[in-house]
Design an enzyme around this catalytic site. Structure first.
Site, PDB file in Angstrom:
ATOM      1  CB  ALA A  72      49.992  -8.620 -25.038  1.00  0.00           C
ATOM      2  CG  ASP A  73      51.335  -2.346 -27.302  1.00  0.00           C
ATOM      3  OD1 ASP A  73      50.483  -2.350 -28.216  1.00  0.00           O
ATOM      4  OD2 ASP A  73      52.348  -1.625 -27.328  1.00  0.00           O
ATOM      5  CB  THR A  74      55.092  -6.133 -29.151  1.00  0.00           C
ATOM      6  OG1 THR A  74      54.691  -7.296 -28.416  1.00  0.00           O
ATOM      7  CG2 THR A  74      56.564  -6.253 -29.519  1.00  0.00           C
ATOM      8  CB  ALA A 109      53.431  -4.457 -21.554  1.00  0.00           C
TER       9      ALA A 109
END
Length: 201
Positions: A72-74, A109
């Protein structure tokens, strides 16, 4: 049922998965997180989430193990500009000044990788800050909380007092959109609401 591995050292993502009853193991992966030239923010976070999941899967396969890997990435985005983690105090204070009194995007994501392939989702939220006085921003920076947070704040921590409105998934702003994550997990044969840590959900 496949085992789930989280390709992230983020305690927040681990806590969110535990909250919905998903047992997991942590894999720490390292990928290049530099944006590509003219890369759109949504494409950037999706590429990183997919990259983390793929790197974790390669690590598992290298050990001769099977499983599903979640990456995940923010990113916080304002005026089309991606705000990553602040590099120092001046950068952190500049981020808070840019967000003060304005609405910004938070893009998160999530990607799941297994032997059969990779699937990803991108979730957009909108967050509005009230006006943040410079002395408040300095005190907040000195708390230590903003240093490792995208955009230089944590909505689930002390930084919550700056947030006047949010549109979209709260958990996505924290770091993992739970509705979309649960859908992906189900597609990969991993149910939510499992006993975690020996306790029924």
């Amino acid at each position: 049922m496949p085992s789930l591995y989280l390709a992230s050292a983020s305690p927040r993502r681990r806590e969110l998965l535990t909250q919905i009853g998903v047992p997991l193991s942590v894999l720490v992966t390292a990928i290049d997180e530099s944006p590509l030239p003219n890369e759109a923010p949504a494409a950037y976070v999706e590429r990183l989430a997919r990259g983390k999941a793929a790197a974790g899967l390669a690590m598992l396969e290298g050990r001769g193990e099977d499983g599903c890997v979640l990456g995940a990435d923010t990113s916080v985005v304002i005026d089309g500009r991606i705000l990553g983690k602040p590099v120092d105090q001046a950068d952190g204070l500049a981020m808070l000044a840019a967000l003060s009194g304005r609405e910004h995007q938070v893009l998160t994501a999530v990607a799941l990788a297994a032997a059969g392939g990779v699937e990803a989702r991108v979730v957009e939220c909108r967050v509005r800050f009230r006006q943040v006085a410079p002395e408040e921003a300095l005190r907040y920076w000195q708390s230590g909380e903003p240093a490792d947070k995208a955009g230089g704040y944590a909505i689930q921590g002390l930084g919550a007092i700056f947030v006047s409105r949010i549109e979209g998934s709260y958990s996505a702003v924290v770091g993992l959109p739970l509705c979309e994550t649960a859908e992906l997990l189900r597609e990969f044969g991993i149910p939510c609401w499992q006993p975690v840590g020996g306790n029924p959900p």
